[in-house]
Write a protein that holds these residues in place. Structure first.
Motif, PDB file in Angstrom:
ATOM      1  N   SER A 130       0.832  -1.201   0.000  1.00 22.72           N
ATOM      2  CA  SER A 130       0.000   0.000   0.000  1.00 22.72           C
ATOM      3  C   SER A 130       0.867   1.252   0.000  1.00 22.72           C
ATOM      4  CB  SER A 130      -0.981  -0.010   1.167  1.00 22.72           C
ATOM      5  OG  SER A 130      -0.338  -0.428   2.321  1.00 22.72           O
ATOM      6  N   SER A 131       2.036   1.185   0.640  1.00 20.27           N
ATOM      7  CA  SER A 131       2.843   2.406   0.617  1.00 20.27           C
ATOM      8  C   SER A 131       3.468   2.625  -0.756  1.00 20.27           C
ATOM      9  CB  SER A 131       3.910   2.377   1.704  1.00 20.27           C
ATOM     10  OG  SER A 131       4.631   1.196   1.659  1.00 20.27           O
ATOM     11  N   MET A 132       3.775   1.531  -1.454  1.00 24.54           N
ATOM     12  CA  MET A 132       4.256   1.688  -2.826  1.00 24.54           C
ATOM     13  C   MET A 132       3.200   2.366  -3.689  1.00 24.54           C
ATOM     14  SD  MET A 132       5.995  -1.880  -3.764  1.00 24.54           S
ATOM     15  CE  MET A 132       5.926  -1.939  -5.541  1.00 24.54           C
ATOM     16  N   ASP A 133       1.976   1.888  -3.537  1.00 16.51           N
ATOM     17  CA  ASP A 133       0.890   2.435  -4.328  1.00 16.51           C
ATOM     18  C   ASP A 133       0.714   3.920  -4.058  1.00 16.51           C
ATOM     19  OD1 ASP A 133      -1.374   2.378  -6.008  1.00 16.51           O
ATOM     20  OD2 ASP A 133      -2.643   2.374  -4.224  1.00 16.51           O
ATOM     21  N   GLN A 134       0.752   4.268  -2.763  1.00 15.34           N
ATOM     22  CA  GLN A 134       0.596   5.678  -2.407  1.00 15.34           C
ATOM     23  C   GLN A 134       1.710   6.525  -2.985  1.00 15.34           C
ATOM     24  OE1 GLN A 134      -0.276   6.738   1.518  1.00 15.34           O
ATOM     25  NE2 GLN A 134      -2.364   6.117   1.036  1.00 15.34           N
ATOM     26  N   MET A 135       2.895   5.971  -2.894  1.00 15.98           N
ATOM     27  CA  MET A 135       4.049   6.726  -3.371  1.00 15.98           C
ATOM     28  C   MET A 135       3.911   7.032  -4.856  1.00 15.98           C
ATOM     29  SD  MET A 135       7.924   5.451  -3.409  1.00 15.98           S
ATOM     30  CE  MET A 135       9.123   6.291  -4.398  1.00 15.98           C
ATOM     31  N   ILE A 136       3.503   6.035  -5.613  1.00 16.66           N
ATOM     32  CA  ILE A 136       3.350   6.237  -7.050  1.00 16.66           C
ATOM     33  C   ILE A 136       2.204   7.206  -7.329  1.00 16.66           C
ATOM     34  CG2 ILE A 136       2.744   5.093  -9.201  1.00 16.66           C
ATOM     35  CD1 ILE A 136       5.359   4.184  -8.592  1.00 16.66           C
ATOM     36  N   LYS A 137       1.098   7.017  -6.617  1.00 17.42           N
ATOM     37  CA  LYS A 137      -0.073   7.867  -6.873  1.00 17.42           C
ATOM     38  C   LYS A 137       0.227   9.326  -6.617  1.00 17.42           C
ATOM     39  CE  LYS A 137      -4.348   5.476  -6.984  1.00 17.42           C
ATOM     40  NZ  LYS A 137      -4.478   4.275  -6.150  1.00 17.42           N
ATOM     41  N   LYS A 138       0.958   9.570  -5.529  1.00 18.57           N
ATOM     42  CA  LYS A 138       1.232  10.958  -5.188  1.00 18.57           C
ATOM     43  C   LYS A 138       2.450  11.493  -5.927  1.00 18.57           C
ATOM     44  CE  LYS A 138      -0.695  10.641  -0.573  1.00 18.57           C
ATOM     45  NZ  LYS A 138      -0.324  10.238   0.788  1.00 18.57           N
ATOM     46  N   SER A 139       3.043  10.675  -6.758  1.00 21.75           N
ATOM     47  CA  SER A 139       4.296  11.018  -7.431  1.00 21.75           C
ATOM     48  C   SER A 139       5.306  11.568  -6.433  1.00 21.75           C
ATOM     49  CB  SER A 139       4.099  12.050  -8.528  1.00 21.75           C
ATOM     50  OG  SER A 139       3.076  11.680  -9.365  1.00 21.75           O
ATOM     51  N   ALA A 140       5.427  10.875  -5.333  1.00 22.19           N
ATOM     52  CA  ALA A 140       6.370  11.339  -4.319  1.00 22.19           C
ATOM     53  C   ALA A 140       7.796  11.263  -4.857  1.00 22.19           C
ATOM     54  CB  ALA A 140       6.236  10.489  -3.065  1.00 22.19           C
ATOM     55  N   MET A 141       8.631  12.147  -4.360  1.00 24.14           N
ATOM     56  CA  MET A 141      10.000  12.166  -4.841  1.00 24.14           C
ATOM     57  C   MET A 141      10.852  11.094  -4.175  1.00 24.14           C
ATOM     58  SD  MET A 141       9.803  14.477  -6.966  1.00 24.14           S
ATOM     59  CE  MET A 141      11.466  14.866  -7.444  1.00 24.14           C
ATOM     60  N   TYR A 142      10.510  10.764  -2.966  1.00 25.16           N
ATOM     61  CA  TYR A 142      11.321   9.775  -2.256  1.00 25.16           C
ATOM     62  C   TYR A 142      10.436   9.077  -1.235  1.00 25.16           C
ATOM     63  CZ  TYR A 142      11.212  12.978   1.640  1.00 25.16           C
ATOM     64  OH  TYR A 142      10.783  13.779   2.654  1.00 25.16           O
ATOM     65  N   ALA A 143      10.922   8.003  -0.725  1.00 26.03           N
ATOM     66  CA  ALA A 143      10.201   7.301   0.327  1.00 26.03           C
ATOM     67  C   ALA A 143      11.212   6.811   1.339  1.00 26.03           C
ATOM     68  CB  ALA A 143       9.423   6.132  -0.245  1.00 26.03           C
ATOM     69  N   ALA A 144      10.846   6.894   2.592  1.00 25.74           N
ATOM     70  CA  ALA A 144      11.738   6.380   3.625  1.00 25.74           C
ATOM     71  C   ALA A 144      11.505   4.882   3.756  1.00 25.74           C
ATOM     72  CB  ALA A 144      11.453   7.075   4.948  1.00 25.74           C
ATOM     73  N   VAL A 145      12.561   4.119   3.710  1.00 22.80           N
ATOM     74  CA  VAL A 145      12.408   2.670   3.815  1.00 22.80           C
ATOM     75  C   VAL A 145      13.108   2.161   5.070  1.00 22.80           C
ATOM     76  CG1 VAL A 145      12.010   2.120   1.424  1.00 22.80           C
ATOM     77  CG2 VAL A 145      14.316   2.446   2.210  1.00 22.80           C
ATOM     78  N   ASP A 146      12.971   2.929   6.136  1.00 21.71           N
ATOM     79  CA  ASP A 146      13.590   2.511   7.389  1.00 21.71           C
ATOM     80  C   ASP A 146      13.071   1.134   7.794  1.00 21.71           C
ATOM     81  OD1 ASP A 146      14.470   4.984   7.180  1.00 21.71           O
ATOM     82  OD2 ASP A 146      13.506   5.800   8.963  1.00 21.71           O
ATOM     83  N   ASN A 147      13.959   0.368   8.369  1.00 18.87           N
ATOM     84  CA  ASN A 147      13.592  -0.902   8.987  1.00 18.87           C
ATOM     85  C   ASN A 147      13.124  -1.973   8.020  1.00 18.87           C
ATOM     86  OD1 ASN A 147      14.194   0.245  11.402  1.00 18.87           O
ATOM     87  ND2 ASN A 147      12.084   0.780  11.894  1.00 18.87           N
ATOM     88  N   LEU A 148      13.208  -1.706   6.751  1.00 18.62           N
ATOM     89  CA  LEU A 148      12.889  -2.778   5.821  1.00 18.62           C
ATOM     90  C   LEU A 148      14.083  -3.718   5.734  1.00 18.62           C
ATOM     91  CD1 LEU A 148      11.052  -1.236   2.765  1.00 18.62           C
ATOM     92  CD2 LEU A 148      10.204  -2.913   4.374  1.00 18.62           C
TER      93      LEU A 148
END
Lengths: 197, 200
Positions: A130-148
């Motif tokens: 779901s966070s991937m989907d949100q990131m793409i939808k909002k055309s976010a510039m970056y995403a924090a992937v802490d703790n993955l």
């Protein structure tokens, strides 16, 4: 990367075993292992542990976190938290798979532990999706992937990077023709920005 | 590892060639001598100014470039207002394959004919909204294999890569003698309960 390669990386993590044999230290490129004294616990890389276990030459002591109660807590926390929580091990899924696969007899309540680790994995995967989907939808510039953990990051390859690349292409696809149709001679860089956003 | 779908058009790219042969409506701004053959409905030797024709995109691109404009391109119908509205309404419901095999590739050429940037926006919008669809498909493709027929070429390639990676991961998870698995009770639910609807 293949899951097998991630597994290979995960196999380097250390784990405690109780050997049932005596042996002088073994010298590897990556470091020395041993000496082995029967029934004196020592720490070895996971791949050594698995190898010895398969020959019935040691008992594997499960890592601290591989405990039903701790995993229950972890699962609850993972459920109630919006972001990813820190996993006890960078390669928890690899360790779980290898240890539970070869040393089920050394670990109490294997089935329940196996189930709960899979549950945690599933929860995290669905969060990730779901966070991937949100990131793409909002055309976010970056995403924090802490703790993955590595395996989780690897599970979104190559889909996410490829999709981002295509978005970048769609966004930046300005050709020289744009300038030429305007009848003026400008450098291509002048044309960018006119359509974006 | 360079992604195989890192696609940049070049002279020999088959996909680019296929994408640019799409018929594009255009209007001639000048007389073009001896090119009457391009217009099958007229017998004349020369192309008259004001003739409206549908030409392949690669020809239109060159005609619309340079100092002297020979023709003025127009948008193919799938990028026009009416179709854009459909895409805006719900891009995921659309059979993009029927729209055009190379919806995005073609779009990135076509959008330069549209000064207001609507085409650009709709391309972006379509891709971002359909991403979820591709991702879900890649994750459970075995449920309905025909559904990928709705994807355009670019999406299909993303789907294939994603699907392969997914399959590898699944095999990895299952390959040890005793696979990691969810509780059998959970599997028996036809649909797994979401953990917490607003969180996930």
């Amino acid at each position: 990367m293949d899951p097998d390669e991630v597994e290979f990386l995960g196999e380097k993590s250390m784990i405690e075993i109780v050997p049932t044999f005596n042996s002088a230290p073994i010298y590897f490129i990556g470091g020395d292992v041993g000496p082995f004294r029967a029934s004196i616990p020592l720490r070895v890389p996971l791949w050594v542990a698995v190898h010895l276990k398969q020959q019935q030459q040691c008992k594997i002591i499960p890592p601290d976190w591989m405990d039903l109660e701790k995993l229950e807590n972890l699962k609850e926390e993972e459920k109630s938290n919006r972001s990813f929580i820190k996993m006890p091990s960078e390669h928890y899924i690899v360790e779980a798979k290898l240890i539970l696969g070869c040393a089920a007899d050394d670990i109490p309540r294997t089935d329940e532990i196996r189930t709960i680790i899979k549950d945690i994995w599933d929860i995290r995967k669905s969060k990730l999706r779901s966070s991937m989907d949100q990131m793409i939808k909002k055309s976010a510039m970056y995403a924090a992937v802490d703790n993955l953990t590595l395996m989780e990051i690897n599970s979104i390859r190559p889909l996410l990077p490829h999709a981002l690349e295509q978005i970048y292409r769609i966004k930046s696809n300005k050709r020289a023709i744009l300038n030429r149709t305007q009848g003026s001679v400008t450098t291509p860089s002048n044309a960018t920005g006119s359509f974006t956003n | 590892m360079l992604p195989s779908s890192s696609y940049q058009p070049n002279y020999f790219s088959i996909e680019d060639i296929l994408a640019t042969q799409e018929r594009t409506p255009c209007k001639f701004l000048q007389d073009v001598p001896r090119m009457g053959k391009l217009n099958p409905s007229a017998e004349e030797k020369d192309l008259k100014v004001g003739t409206e024709l549908e030409l392949p995109l690669w020809l239109v691109l060159d005609g619309a470039a340079g100092r002297q404009l020979i023709l003025a391109p127009e948008l193919p119908k799938i990028y026009r207002e009416a179709y854009r509205e459909i895409l805006k309404a719900d891009a995921t419901a659309i059979d993009l394959h029927k729209f055009n095999l190379y919806f995005y590739e073609l779009g990135s050429y076509i959008k330069h004919f549209d000064r207001r940037g609507d085409v650009h926006n709709i391309l972006l919008h379509t891709f971002t909204t359909r991403f979820r669809l591709i991702m879900d498909l890649a994750n459970n493709a075995d449920s309905d294999p025909t559904i990928q027929n709705k994807l355009d070429t670019l999406e299909r390639r993303l789907f294939k890569d994603g699907h392969n990676a997914r399959m590898k991961l699944n095999t990895w998870l299952l390959e040890s003698g005793i696979p990691l698995k969810a509780a059998s009770m959970v599997d028996n639910h036809r649909k797994r309960k979401r953990v917490n609807e607003e969180l996930v």
